[in-house]
Scaffold this motif. Structure first.
Motif, mmCIF file in Angstrom:
data_model
loop_
_atom_site.group_PDB
_atom_site.id
_atom_site.type_symbol
_atom_site.label_atom_id
_atom_site.label_comp_id
_atom_site.label_asym_id
_atom_site.label_seq_id
_atom_site.Cartn_x
_atom_site.Cartn_y
_atom_site.Cartn_z
ATOM 1 N N ARG A 179 0.836 -1.204 0.000
ATOM 2 C CA ARG A 179 0.000 0.000 0.000
ATOM 3 C C ARG A 179 0.868 1.251 0.000
ATOM 4 O O ARG A 179 0.588 2.221 -0.732
ATOM 5 C CB ARG A 179 -0.916 -0.002 1.227
ATOM 6 N N ALA A 180 1.930 1.236 0.815
ATOM 7 C CA ALA A 180 2.812 2.400 0.891
ATOM 8 C C ALA A 180 3.481 2.664 -0.453
ATOM 9 O O ALA A 180 3.559 3.820 -0.910
ATOM 10 C CB ALA A 180 3.863 2.188 1.982
ATOM 11 N N TYR A 181 3.935 1.617 -1.097
ATOM 12 C CA TYR A 181 4.636 1.786 -2.369
ATOM 13 C C TYR A 181 3.702 2.319 -3.451
ATOM 14 O O TYR A 181 4.073 3.209 -4.226
ATOM 15 C CB TYR A 181 5.262 0.458 -2.796
ATOM 16 N N ASP A 182 2.496 1.771 -3.504
ATOM 17 C CA ASP A 182 1.527 2.255 -4.498
ATOM 18 C C ASP A 182 1.240 3.741 -4.305
ATOM 19 O O ASP A 182 1.160 4.508 -5.273
ATOM 20 C CB ASP A 182 0.228 1.457 -4.397
ATOM 21 N N LYS A 183 1.099 4.150 -3.060
ATOM 22 C CA LYS A 183 0.805 5.558 -2.781
ATOM 23 C C LYS A 183 1.990 6.440 -3.150
ATOM 24 O O LYS A 183 1.820 7.519 -3.752
ATOM 25 C CB LYS A 183 0.444 5.734 -1.311
ATOM 26 N N LEU A 184 3.206 5.990 -2.820
ATOM 27 C CA LEU A 184 4.401 6.766 -3.148
ATOM 28 C C LEU A 184 4.578 6.873 -4.664
ATOM 29 O O LEU A 184 4.965 7.933 -5.171
ATOM 30 C CB LEU A 184 5.636 6.119 -2.510
ATOM 31 N N CYS A 185 4.296 5.798 -5.385
ATOM 32 C CA CYS A 185 4.393 5.845 -6.850
ATOM 33 C C CYS A 185 3.414 6.864 -7.433
ATOM 34 O O CYS A 185 3.730 7.572 -8.402
ATOM 35 C CB CYS A 185 4.121 4.463 -7.452
ATOM 36 N N GLU A 186 2.248 6.947 -6.845
ATOM 37 C CA GLU A 186 1.261 7.922 -7.316
ATOM 38 C C GLU A 186 1.782 9.347 -7.137
ATOM 39 O O GLU A 186 1.577 10.212 -7.993
ATOM 40 C CB GLU A 186 -0.058 7.740 -6.553
ATOM 41 N N PHE A 187 2.500 9.582 -6.038
ATOM 42 C CA PHE A 187 3.064 10.909 -5.791
ATOM 43 C C PHE A 187 4.267 11.207 -6.688
ATOM 44 O O PHE A 187 4.586 12.365 -6.943
ATOM 45 C CB PHE A 187 3.488 11.048 -4.328
ATOM 46 N N VAL A 188 4.942 10.166 -7.145
ATOM 47 C CA VAL A 188 6.181 10.352 -7.908
ATOM 48 C C VAL A 188 5.917 10.437 -9.409
ATOM 49 O O VAL A 188 6.516 11.256 -10.112
ATOM 50 C CB VAL A 188 7.166 9.199 -7.604
ATOM 51 N N HIS A 189 5.032 9.590 -9.912
ATOM 52 C CA HIS A 189 4.744 9.588 -11.345
ATOM 53 C C HIS A 189 3.972 10.844 -11.746
ATOM 54 O O HIS A 189 3.343 11.488 -10.902
ATOM 55 C CB HIS A 189 3.924 8.343 -11.702
ATOM 56 N N PRO A 190 3.995 11.193 -13.041
ATOM 57 C CA PRO A 190 3.221 12.375 -13.494
ATOM 58 C C PRO A 190 1.725 12.054 -13.542
ATOM 59 O O PRO A 190 1.095 12.034 -14.596
ATOM 60 C CB PRO A 190 3.798 12.654 -14.893
ATOM 61 N N ASN A 191 1.199 11.775 -12.352
ATOM 62 C CA ASN A 191 -0.211 11.411 -12.179
ATOM 63 C C ASN A 191 -0.900 12.461 -11.306
ATOM 64 O O ASN A 191 -0.315 13.489 -10.955
ATOM 65 C CB ASN A 191 -0.333 10.034 -11.506
ATOM 66 N N TYR A 192 -2.102 12.124 -10.897
ATOM 67 C CA TYR A 192 -2.851 13.034 -10.026
ATOM 68 C C TYR A 192 -2.082 13.327 -8.744
ATOM 69 O O TYR A 192 -2.052 14.475 -8.262
ATOM 70 C CB TYR A 192 -4.227 12.448 -9.683
ATOM 71 N N GLY A 193 -1.436 12.289 -8.164
ATOM 72 C CA GLY A 193 -0.756 12.481 -6.884
ATOM 73 C C GLY A 193 0.296 13.558 -6.928
ATOM 74 O O GLY A 193 0.370 14.425 -6.048
ATOM 75 N N SER A 194 1.158 13.527 -7.947
ATOM 76 C CA SER A 194 2.209 14.544 -8.036
ATOM 77 C C SER A 194 1.626 15.911 -8.411
ATOM 78 O O SER A 194 2.161 16.953 -8.013
ATOM 79 C CB SER A 194 3.277 14.117 -9.045
ATOM 80 N N ASN A 195 0.525 15.901 -9.180
ATOM 81 C CA ASN A 195 -0.161 17.170 -9.471
ATOM 82 C C ASN A 195 -0.690 17.797 -8.184
ATOM 83 O O ASN A 195 -0.579 19.007 -7.958
ATOM 84 C CB ASN A 195 -1.327 16.933 -10.439
ATOM 85 N N TYR A 196 -1.280 16.949 -7.340
ATOM 86 C CA TYR A 196 -1.890 17.401 -6.084
ATOM 87 C C TYR A 196 -0.867 18.074 -5.168
ATOM 88 O O TYR A 196 -1.185 19.036 -4.463
ATOM 89 C CB TYR A 196 -2.530 16.191 -5.405
ATOM 90 N N SER A 200 -4.259 22.559 -5.729
ATOM 91 C CA SER A 200 -5.380 22.387 -4.803
ATOM 92 C C SER A 200 -5.960 20.986 -4.840
ATOM 93 O O SER A 200 -6.677 20.575 -3.927
ATOM 94 C CB SER A 200 -6.492 23.386 -5.163
ATOM 95 N N GLY A 201 -5.675 20.249 -5.918
ATOM 96 C CA GLY A 201 -6.293 18.945 -6.108
ATOM 97 C C GLY A 201 -7.562 19.012 -6.924
ATOM 98 O O GLY A 201 -8.186 17.981 -7.181
ATOM 99 N N GLU A 202 -7.957 20.204 -7.352
ATOM 100 C CA GLU A 202 -9.145 20.394 -8.187
ATOM 101 C C GLU A 202 -8.724 21.075 -9.488
ATOM 102 O O GLU A 202 -8.149 22.173 -9.463
ATOM 103 C CB GLU A 202 -10.195 21.239 -7.468
ATOM 104 N N LEU A 203 -9.003 20.461 -10.594
ATOM 105 C CA LEU A 203 -8.577 20.987 -11.882
ATOM 106 C C LEU A 203 -9.241 22.339 -12.173
ATOM 107 O O LEU A 203 -10.467 22.459 -12.166
ATOM 108 C CB LEU A 203 -8.926 19.988 -12.994
ATOM 109 N N GLY A 204 -8.405 23.345 -12.412
ATOM 110 C CA GLY A 204 -8.905 24.662 -12.806
ATOM 111 C C GLY A 204 -9.324 25.557 -11.666
ATOM 112 O O GLY A 204 -9.819 26.667 -11.903
ATOM 113 N N HIS A 205 -9.160 25.126 -10.418
ATOM 114 C CA HIS A 205 -9.609 25.925 -9.273
ATOM 115 C C HIS A 205 -8.596 25.834 -8.124
ATOM 116 O O HIS A 205 -7.852 24.866 -8.001
ATOM 117 C CB HIS A 205 -10.967 25.435 -8.765
ATOM 118 N N GLY A 206 -8.627 26.815 -7.269
ATOM 119 C CA GLY A 206 -7.881 26.778 -6.013
ATOM 120 C C GLY A 206 -6.448 27.248 -6.121
ATOM 121 O O GLY A 206 -5.957 27.645 -7.181
ATOM 122 N N LEU A 207 -5.774 27.212 -4.972
ATOM 123 C CA LEU A 207 -4.407 27.704 -4.876
ATOM 124 C C LEU A 207 -3.410 26.727 -5.496
ATOM 125 O O LEU A 207 -3.516 25.510 -5.334
ATOM 126 C CB LEU A 207 -4.035 27.918 -3.408
#
Length: 341
Positions: A179-196, A200-207
């Motif tokens: 579980r930890a590795y999957d979550k870390l990969c999401e943060f590292v790859h050019p996916n939603y996790g690294s975008n977040y 703000s985590g919301e496309l087109g809105h927020g800081l």
């Protein structure tokens, strides 16, 4: 607002780095090993001498790889510490994933070392023992280069080991690693996790480029993973060091003519004198053939008594014996080894 677990994580990193810096004398590896080589028999005068050198070169390769693994973890841990202090969640997540992968690789090497001991002890004659040693030497080469080379051609073949092979071994000691590795990969790859991590985590809105503390739950997760990996890395280094002591003790025994392969790797009984409660009653293993074998017997004795080795201190030489004080999770025990054994 500071994240609560940052200070504990930085402390764990500092302690790990400090322990590894105590071994910096090994960085000049050839020079550090020269004294050990000087105690080996001259090459080629006998089959026993050649066997001793073959075992030594296998032990040396594993020891070198162990130092390489821990030095990489030191570099990664320094980077994590910097990222925490700089408030850079993107860099921190990338390095924590790398730390998990390298800890997994260290667990894999420990497994290989444990299998080596069992395999070599089963070889019935010198030819089979030499072949087994060469197989294991090839394995540690693969761990270092992560690819095989066709001898004589220099042609690289496909990688032998994958990080997933390492993580399967780590799973035993770190059940949450998947579980930890999957979550870390999401943060590292050019996916939603690294975008977040930079939005703000919301496309087109927020800081955009929010403050580090905005990601507190994710940083807490990364810090927990970091501390777990460093604790396991310490555990794996201790385990690998104990196995290397066993292998090194057999190097000296193999160099003595007349020892059959089965005899070289036999575990001698733990017959001993003394109870270990004080220097005057230090435990002494009467069947130890070498100092290295006595150290191996010490660790076997501790396991048989359900004690966990923590660390040891050489307390000096007296009456032809070397005295060692060992701290365990239960108590303190004294051991002695006859010099020249």
């Amino acid at each position: 607002m500071p994240i609560e677990s940052n200070s504990a994580t930085i402390l764990a990193i500092d302690e790990f780095i400090s322990n590894q810096e105590n071994l910096s004398f090994l960085n000049d590896f050839d020079n550090a090993m020269r004294g050990r080589e000087e105690r080996l028999p001259t090459r080629h005068p006998s089959d026993a001498a050649d066997l001793s050198w073959q075992l030594y070169e296998l032990a040396r390769a594993h020891f070198y790889m162990l130092r390489v693994a821990n030095l990489k973890i030191v570099k990664i841990a320094r980077g994590i510490s910097w990222a925490i202090k700089a408030g850079n969640a993107t860099v921190q997540m990338s390095l924590v994933r790398s730390l998990l992968e390298h800890t997994a690789a260290l667990s894999f090497q420990l497994k290989v070392l444990a299998a080596l001991q069992d395999d070599l002890s089963r070889q019935a004659d010198s030819r089979k023992l030499r072949q087994a040693i060469e197989r294991h030497h090839e394995t540690v080469r693969k761990i270092y280069f992560n690819q095989s080379y066709t001898r004589g051609t220099g042609t690289a073949e496909k990688p032998d080991f994958h990080v997933n092979d390492y993580r399967k071994v780590l799973q035993r000691d770190y059940p949450e690693q998947e579980r930890a590795y999957d979550k870390l990969c999401e943060f590292v790859h050019p996916n939603y996790g690294s975008n977040y991590l930079v939005s703000s985590g919301e496309l087109g809105h927020g800081l955009l480029d929010r403050g580090y503390s905005e990601y507190e739950p994710d940083i807490e997760f990364a810090n927990t993973c970091t501390r777990t990996c460093l604790e396991l890395a310490n555990h794996y280094e201790t385990g690998a060091s104990i196995l290397l002591v066993f292998l090194d003790s057999r190097v000296e025994i193999a160099g003595k003519s007349g020892n059959r392969p089965m005899t070289i790797f036999n575990d001698k009984g733990l017959s001993h004198e003394g109870d270990g409660r004080a220097k005057g009653s230090a435990l002494y293993f009467t069947k130890a053939r070498t100092h290295g074998e006595a150290v191996d017997m010490m660790h076997r004795y501790l396991r048989s008594e359900s004690r966990e080795f923590k660390h040891s201190v050489i307390e000096g030489i007296d009456g032809g014996f070397l005295y060692e004080r060992v701290e365990t999770d239960v108590d303190t025990l004294w051991f002695k080894t006859r010099l020249g054994a």
